[in-house]
Write a protein that holds these residues in place. Sequence first.
Motif: not given
Length: 101
Positions: A49-70
């Motif tokens: 969410k807004r304000g979160d600190q993320v690292l390179m390679g960290q999951i920022i979105a999970e797959a919905a149905g058939l797919g892969a995490p981003i």
Amino acid sequence: MRLYKVHGGVHMAHHKDGAASPLEVLAPPSTLNVTLLQHRGAPAKPVVKRGDQVLMGQIIAEAAGLGAPIHSPVSGKVSAVNLQLHPTGTMIETVVIENDG
């Protein structure tokens, strides 16, 4: 029905300037827009969410149905999770990350 006639195709120059123009290292962009629609399936669901600190390679979105995490392409701060125009012509949820270098 053909609108344009092309006779003989395209003829490119036979010489290459590879040695004369070496590869250039580009600086990473200061802000990245990571769309959550990466394939033909359903868009991924954000886990940041807004304000979160993320690292390179960290999951920022999970797959919905058939797919892969981003995963985050850079480290930085999430400045927004909002709808933005996608190349498909629809509004798709996007994670905006301010790159910290």
